[in-house]
Scaffold this active site. Structure first.
Site, PDB file in Angstrom:
ATOM      1  N   CYS A 161       0.799  -1.226   0.000  1.00  0.00           N
ATOM      2  CA  CYS A 161       0.000   0.000   0.000  1.00  0.00           C
ATOM      3  C   CYS A 161       0.833   1.278   0.000  1.00  0.00           C
ATOM      4  O   CYS A 161       0.285   2.375  -0.019  1.00  0.00           O
ATOM      5  CB  CYS A 161      -0.950  -0.012   1.188  1.00  0.00           C
ATOM      6  SG  CYS A 161      -1.960  -1.512   1.227  1.00  0.00           S
ATOM      7  N   HIS A 184      -2.377   7.702   6.715  1.00  0.00           N
ATOM      8  CA  HIS A 184      -2.628   6.439   6.015  1.00  0.00           C
ATOM      9  C   HIS A 184      -4.006   5.931   6.379  1.00  0.00           C
ATOM     10  O   HIS A 184      -4.695   5.366   5.527  1.00  0.00           O
ATOM     11  CB  HIS A 184      -1.544   5.425   6.379  1.00  0.00           C
ATOM     12  CG  HIS A 184      -1.704   4.108   5.698  1.00  0.00           C
ATOM     13  ND1 HIS A 184      -1.644   3.972   4.322  1.00  0.00           N
ATOM     14  CD2 HIS A 184      -1.931   2.860   6.189  1.00  0.00           C
ATOM     15  CE1 HIS A 184      -1.816   2.700   4.001  1.00  0.00           C
ATOM     16  NE2 HIS A 184      -2.003   2.010   5.113  1.00  0.00           N
ATOM     17  N   LYS A 220      -9.252   8.211   3.133  1.00  0.00           N
ATOM     18  CA  LYS A 220      -9.751   6.853   2.843  1.00  0.00           C
ATOM     19  C   LYS A 220     -11.157   6.631   3.392  1.00  0.00           C
ATOM     20  O   LYS A 220     -11.850   5.708   2.950  1.00  0.00           O
ATOM     21  CB  LYS A 220      -8.800   5.796   3.405  1.00  0.00           C
ATOM     22  CG  LYS A 220      -7.505   5.627   2.623  1.00  0.00           C
ATOM     23  CD  LYS A 220      -6.692   4.447   3.148  1.00  0.00           C
ATOM     24  CE  LYS A 220      -5.362   4.301   2.429  1.00  0.00           C
ATOM     25  NZ  LYS A 220      -4.377   5.335   2.837  1.00  0.00           N
ATOM     26  N   HIS A 269      -9.691   2.117   0.228  1.00  0.00           N
ATOM     27  CA  HIS A 269      -8.241   1.910   0.162  1.00  0.00           C
ATOM     28  C   HIS A 269      -7.870   1.278  -1.176  1.00  0.00           C
ATOM     29  O   HIS A 269      -8.145   0.106  -1.419  1.00  0.00           O
ATOM     30  CB  HIS A 269      -7.810   1.021   1.318  1.00  0.00           C
ATOM     31  CG  HIS A 269      -6.331   0.892   1.478  1.00  0.00           C
ATOM     32  ND1 HIS A 269      -5.426   1.570   0.682  1.00  0.00           N
ATOM     33  CD2 HIS A 269      -5.579   0.153   2.342  1.00  0.00           C
ATOM     34  CE1 HIS A 269      -4.196   1.252   1.056  1.00  0.00           C
ATOM     35  NE2 HIS A 269      -4.273   0.390   2.061  1.00  0.00           N
ATOM     36  N   PHE A 286       1.566   3.427   4.306  1.00  0.00           N
ATOM     37  CA  PHE A 286       2.212   2.283   4.947  1.00  0.00           C
ATOM     38  C   PHE A 286       1.629   0.988   4.391  1.00  0.00           C
ATOM     39  O   PHE A 286       0.479   0.963   3.948  1.00  0.00           O
ATOM     40  CB  PHE A 286       2.011   2.325   6.470  1.00  0.00           C
ATOM     41  CG  PHE A 286       2.393   3.639   7.106  1.00  0.00           C
ATOM     42  CD1 PHE A 286       3.533   4.329   6.698  1.00  0.00           C
ATOM     43  CD2 PHE A 286       1.617   4.196   8.105  1.00  0.00           C
ATOM     44  CE1 PHE A 286       3.887   5.542   7.285  1.00  0.00           C
ATOM     45  CE2 PHE A 286       1.954   5.406   8.702  1.00  0.00           C
ATOM     46  CZ  PHE A 286       3.094   6.080   8.285  1.00  0.00           C
ATOM     47  N   PHE A 324       1.709  -3.705   4.199  1.00  0.00           N
ATOM     48  CA  PHE A 324       2.067  -5.001   4.763  1.00  0.00           C
ATOM     49  C   PHE A 324       3.549  -5.285   4.518  1.00  0.00           C
ATOM     50  O   PHE A 324       4.117  -4.871   3.516  1.00  0.00           O
ATOM     51  CB  PHE A 324       1.230  -6.111   4.131  1.00  0.00           C
ATOM     52  CG  PHE A 324      -0.197  -6.161   4.615  1.00  0.00           C
ATOM     53  CD1 PHE A 324      -0.628  -5.407   5.699  1.00  0.00           C
ATOM     54  CD2 PHE A 324      -1.120  -6.979   3.984  1.00  0.00           C
ATOM     55  CE1 PHE A 324      -1.937  -5.465   6.142  1.00  0.00           C
ATOM     56  CE2 PHE A 324      -2.439  -7.043   4.419  1.00  0.00           C
ATOM     57  CZ  PHE A 324      -2.849  -6.292   5.494  1.00  0.00           C
TER      58      PHE A 324
END
Length: 406
Positions: A163, A298, A328, A333, A390, A392
């Site tokens: 992301c 984020h 968002k 997202h 940010f 995974f």
């Protein structure tokens, strides 16, 4: 080092298919989240998404579009807009080794990966797969499908960092400019939206499932009753240009990118540590001599991630926290496209003097108390803005953009 500025914007998103539509949605705090029959029919628990409301049929030459997934299509349309917005003629960027492109996606194309495998198992085998699945499905499809038709001769590659993808693409473009390797870099990305991608996140419990009957309320960053993110698609591209090059041609300059941070948590595959975000924001702010007026967080609407980022913001800014909102909550997202889209949202707020709201906060999470979280559209002159992305694997990116000053 040379200085990098942004001179053109292009976007296709759940809240609009061009700069003007997106600006209106941001001002109005309008949700782009809708019910998805596709997700429901697939057997998923989450039935909401932030879809692009655009029929792309016929918008791109068929000889070009045959190589493209939706991610590449969205990025291509965004790049057309960005080029026009920057006032660049074909002669200014085509076949020019000083003009490059860095664009990616977070997930490639699961739709065409699945299609290729299913077709191969069918009675026609390879004939059913066809010759175009590779460029649609490959991880670097977005950069490949833009660099070729736009005749890019400079750098040409994709970054894929979940992301944070397109924020890293912008940051890397800035570094190319600063080092004097390129005069212009088109930077951003795209992400397709389909059940084949969404089911992977639903299976790990990351998506919102409680608000299927009220889609526009499903993405609710910082609300105490949030239950996961709403998956979205779309694309965005920006023109990153060397300052003197932009001034010489009389380009409109949205902002200078004065800070870029990129760090790794090195802690957990899925759960953010927060510590990596602290280092990332501090890295991006190093040498920036103006206060951050606005921070586009984020903020995905996940129970853990939202408050981890807020704790990081508290550590970085102390009692001088900037105004914060999470767009968002409106858009959902868009994974690899989120970084560039949110950079564009931040630039539009900077350009037009307002802060878009974090919508759907009915009961503020107690861990967000005391921070300046903006819940209504607020007119305010801004000078310096920050955007966090940010992902995974503990990957982090932060961009700091400022109105141009001498």
């Amino acid at each position: 080092m040379k200085r990098a500025v942004i001179t053109g914007l292009g976007i296709v998103s759940s809240i609009g298919n061009n700069q003007q539509e997106v600006l209106a949605s941001l001002r109005e705090g309008r949700s782009g989240i809708t019910f998805s029959q596709e997700l429901k029919d697939s057997g998923m628990r989450s039935h909401v998404w932030g879809n692009v409301k655009l029929d792309t049929t016929g918008l791109i030459d068929r000889k070009v579009v045959r190589f493209m997934s939706d991610a590449s299509i969205y990025a291509f349309l965004s790049m057309e807009q960005a080029i026009a917005d920057a006032g660049l003629s074909p002669e200014a960027y085509q076949n020019n080794p000083r003009v490059g492109l860095i664009a990616g996606s977070g997930g490639g194309s699961p739709r065409f990966q699945v299609f290729g495998a299913d077709a191969m198992r069918g009675p026609r085998g390879l004939k059913a797969v066809g010759p175009y699945v590779v460029t649609k499905a490959m991880a670097s499809g977005v950069s490949a499908c833009l660099a070729t038709p736009f005749k890019i001769h400079g750098v040409n590659y994709s970054i894929s960092s979940a992301c944070a993808t397109s924020a890293h693409c912008i940051g890397n473009a800035v570094e190319q400019i600063q080092l004097g390797k390129q005069d212009i870099v088109f930077a951003g990305g795209g992400e397709e939206l389909c059940w084949e991608m969404a089911c992977e996140f639903d299976a790990m419990g990351a998506l919102s499932t409680k608000y299927n009957d009220t889609p526009e309320k499903a993405s609710r960053t910082y609300d105490a009753h949030r239950d996961g993110f709403v998956i979205a698609g779309g694309g965005g591209m920006v023109v990153v240009e060397e300052l003197e090059h932009a001034l010489a041609r009389g380009a409109h300059i949205y902002a200078e990118i004065v800070g870029y941070g990129a760090t790794s948590d090195g802690a957990d595959m899925v759960a953010p540590s927060g510590e990596g975000a602290v280092r990332c924001m501090k890295m991006a702010m190093h040498g920036v001599d103006t206060p951050i007026d606005y921070l586009n967080s984020h903020g995905t609407s996940t129970p853990v991630g939202d408050v981890k980022e807020l704790a990081a913001i508290r550590e970085v800014f102390g009692d001088k926290s900037p105004a914060i909102s999470a767009t968002k909550a409106m858009t959902g997202h868009s994974l690899g496209a989120a970084g560039v889209q949110e950079a564009i949202y931040s630039l539009l707020m900077l350009e037009h003097g307002f802060i878009a709201p974090s919508i759907n906060i009915e009961e503020l999470d107690e861990q967000a108390a005391g921070l300046n979280i903006v819940t209504e559209t607020t007119d305010r002159e801004l000078t310096t803005v920050m955007s966090n992305s940010f992902g995974f694997g503990g990957t982090n990116a932060t961009l700091v953009m400022r109105k141009l000053k001498d």
